[in-house]
Write an enzyme that holds these catalytic residues in place. Structure first.
Site, PDB file in Angstrom:
ATOM      1  CE1 TYR A  33       1.172  -0.239   4.392  1.00  0.00           C
ATOM      2  CE2 TYR A  33       0.159   1.927   4.330  1.00  0.00           C
ATOM      3  CZ  TYR A  33       0.964   1.005   4.961  1.00  0.00           C
ATOM      4  OH  TYR A  33       1.578   1.332   6.145  1.00  0.00           O
ATOM      5  NE  ARG A  52       7.009   3.957   0.376  1.00  0.00           N
ATOM      6  CZ  ARG A  52       6.775   4.759   1.402  1.00  0.00           C
ATOM      7  NH1 ARG A  52       7.735   5.015   2.272  1.00  0.00           N
ATOM      8  NH2 ARG A  52       5.593   5.304   1.578  1.00  0.00           N
ATOM      9  NE  ARG A 100      -6.184 -19.337   4.564  1.00  0.00           N
ATOM     10  CZ  ARG A 100      -5.383 -20.233   5.142  1.00  0.00           C
ATOM     11  NH1 ARG A 100      -5.475 -21.516   4.842  1.00  0.00           N
ATOM     12  NH2 ARG A 100      -4.474 -19.830   6.022  1.00  0.00           N
ATOM     13  CG  HIS A 102       0.095 -20.684   3.454  1.00  0.00           C
ATOM     14  ND1 HIS A 102      -1.036 -21.415   3.734  1.00  0.00           N
ATOM     15  CD2 HIS A 102       0.434 -20.084   4.612  1.00  0.00           C
ATOM     16  CE1 HIS A 102      -1.364 -21.261   5.002  1.00  0.00           C
ATOM     17  NE2 HIS A 102      -0.478 -20.456   5.572  1.00  0.00           N
ATOM     18  CE  LYS A 149       3.368   3.118   3.196  1.00  0.00           C
ATOM     19  NZ  LYS A 149       3.460   3.094   4.654  1.00  0.00           N
TER      20      LYS A 149
HETATM   21  N1  PDD Z   1       3.013   5.130   7.154  1.00  0.00           N
HETATM   22  N2  PDD Z   1       7.634   3.785   8.662  1.00  0.00           N
HETATM   23  C1  PDD Z   1       6.496   3.075   8.644  1.00  0.00           C
HETATM   24  C2  PDD Z   1       6.468   1.750   9.334  1.00  0.00           C
HETATM   25  C3  PDD Z   1       5.358   3.579   7.986  1.00  0.00           C
HETATM   26  O1  PDD Z   1       4.227   2.860   7.956  1.00  0.00           O
HETATM   27  C4  PDD Z   1       5.429   4.846   7.367  1.00  0.00           C
HETATM   28  C5  PDD Z   1       4.258   5.428   6.626  1.00  0.00           C
HETATM   29  C6  PDD Z   1       6.635   5.561   7.437  1.00  0.00           C
HETATM   30  C7  PDD Z   1       6.799   6.919   6.794  1.00  0.00           C
HETATM   31  O2  PDD Z   1       6.762   6.818   5.399  1.00  0.00           O
HETATM   32  P1  PDD Z   1       6.280   8.051   4.485  1.00  0.00           P
HETATM   33  O3  PDD Z   1       7.139   9.189   4.860  1.00  0.00           O
HETATM   34  O4  PDD Z   1       6.515   7.567   3.114  1.00  0.00           O
HETATM   35  O5  PDD Z   1       4.824   8.307   4.824  1.00  0.00           O
HETATM   36  C8  PDD Z   1       7.717   4.998   8.074  1.00  0.00           C
HETATM   37  C9  PDD Z   1       1.810   5.506   6.470  1.00  0.00           C
HETATM   38  C10 PDD Z   1       1.608   6.982   6.420  1.00  0.00           C
HETATM   39  C11 PDD Z   1       0.649   4.758   7.057  1.00  0.00           C
HETATM   40  O6  PDD Z   1       0.823   3.561   7.311  1.00  0.00           O
HETATM   41  O7  PDD Z   1      -0.429   5.328   7.245  1.00  0.00           O
END
Ligand code: PDD
Length: 294
Positions: A33, A52, A100, A102, A149
């Site tokens: 995400y 990213r 489903r 894994h 992410k």
């Molecule tokens: N979070 N570290 C983690 C674990 C994060 O989930 C996030 C972002 C960041 C900062 O990343 P950025 O500067 O690209 O927003 C660092 C988002 C905002 C969220 O989960 O809502």
């Protein structure tokens, strides 16, 4: 007007928006995400977020759901339909829908894309930054690949809940050696007694925040010295300033950690300066405009 979400090719009422019960995101957290800030009619650092996203997808061998051009058009359309000029767009891509198992589906399925948006008042963040926020420390209980992410956020959610229950905004995660990794949804920085900015290198211990990358540029433009190295909780408690960065918080001063004041317990001058200079350095991509940009 009702809220609108984009779900797999359709713009639907937010209240009715749904994915399949065998979406691999729902069952296995097999997805990624991004959260992108909208500020007064612009996407902030959109290119960084989409770069990213591409990296997260490729690390997990999930296909892009559509071209970047088409994706930006969807983000614009979701913001437009929700009449949002300041706020956030959330986009999530999962491997798709399959019985489903894994392991990945033997016959590849189409990745699933969901986009939502919500308004936010930038003045609220500014007011919060003027007062500073509280944070607590928690052990970092996440997996090794937090550089991706992913939507697998259970340890982050548990840490954030602990922060809420302690009356704090953020949980600062600490590795087994006592070093700070990052916040539950933010990156963490300190300013040392001699004025140096310190933040953990974006190795596998943290997510490389897009805001973090822009703040590094802001610091360079402001002539501040930066050390990308690990630091301990003890260093944070003894620091002149502690602050966090994320798309949602920009640069947010932390004024207490585990109930103990940082320096004199007020937002520091470095964080305040970085926050003030942030928007002048960040990329702005107009919400209305040609879909050829970004
Ligand atoms: N979070 N570290 C983690 C674990 C994060 O989930 C996030 C972002 C960041 C900062 O990343 P950025 O500067 O690209 O927003 C660092 C988002 C905002 C969220 O989960 O809502």
């Amino acid at each position: 007007m009702f809220r609108t979400a984009y779900v797999n090719g359709r713009y639907v009422r937010h209240a009715d928006a749904a994915v399949h019960v065998e979406d691999r995101g729902y069952q296995l957290a097999d997805g990624v995400y991004e959260v992108v800030e909208l500020h007064e009619g612009d996407f902030i650092d959109l290119t960084g977020h989409l770069d990213r996203l591409d990296r997260s997808l490729s690390e997990l061998a999930i296909a892009a759901p559509m071209s970047r051009l088409a994706l930006v058009a969807v983000l614009r359309e979701v913001a437009r339909r929700n009449r949002i000029r300041s706020g956030f767009v959330y986009l999530q891509v999962t491997r798709g829908v399959a019985p489903r198992d894994h392991a990945f589906p033997k016959t590849p399925v189409r990745p699933a894309l969901v986009v939502t948006a919500r308004p936010a008042d930038p003045a609220k963040g500014d007011a919060m930054a003027a007062a500073g926020v509280a944070a607590i420390t928690r052990p970092d209980e996440r997996w090794d690949r937090v550089d991706i992410k992913t939507i697998g956020l259970l340890p982050n959610a548990l840490a954030k809940q602990a922060a809420r229950e302690a009356g704090a905004l953020e949980a600062i995660l600490v590795d087994a050696d006592g070093h700070v990794t990052e916040g539950a949804s933010t990156n963490v920085w300190i300013v040392t007694a001699d004025g140096a900015l310190v933040t953990r290198p974006a190795d596998r211990g943290i997510l490389r925040g897009i805001t973090r990358t822009t703040v590094l540029k802001v610091a360079a433009a402001e002539g501040l010295s930066v050390e990308e190295r690990r630091f301990t909780v003890a260093e944070a408690l003894a620091a002149r300033e502690v602050f966090l960065t994320s798309a949602g918080n920009l640069v947010m001063p932390i004024v207490t950690l585990d109930g103990r004041p940082i320096a004199n317990g007020a937002p520091g001058s470095v964080a305040t300066r970085l926050r003030a200079a942030f928007r002048g350095v960040a990329e702005h991509v107009p919400l209305q405009g040609s879909n050829k940009s970004a």
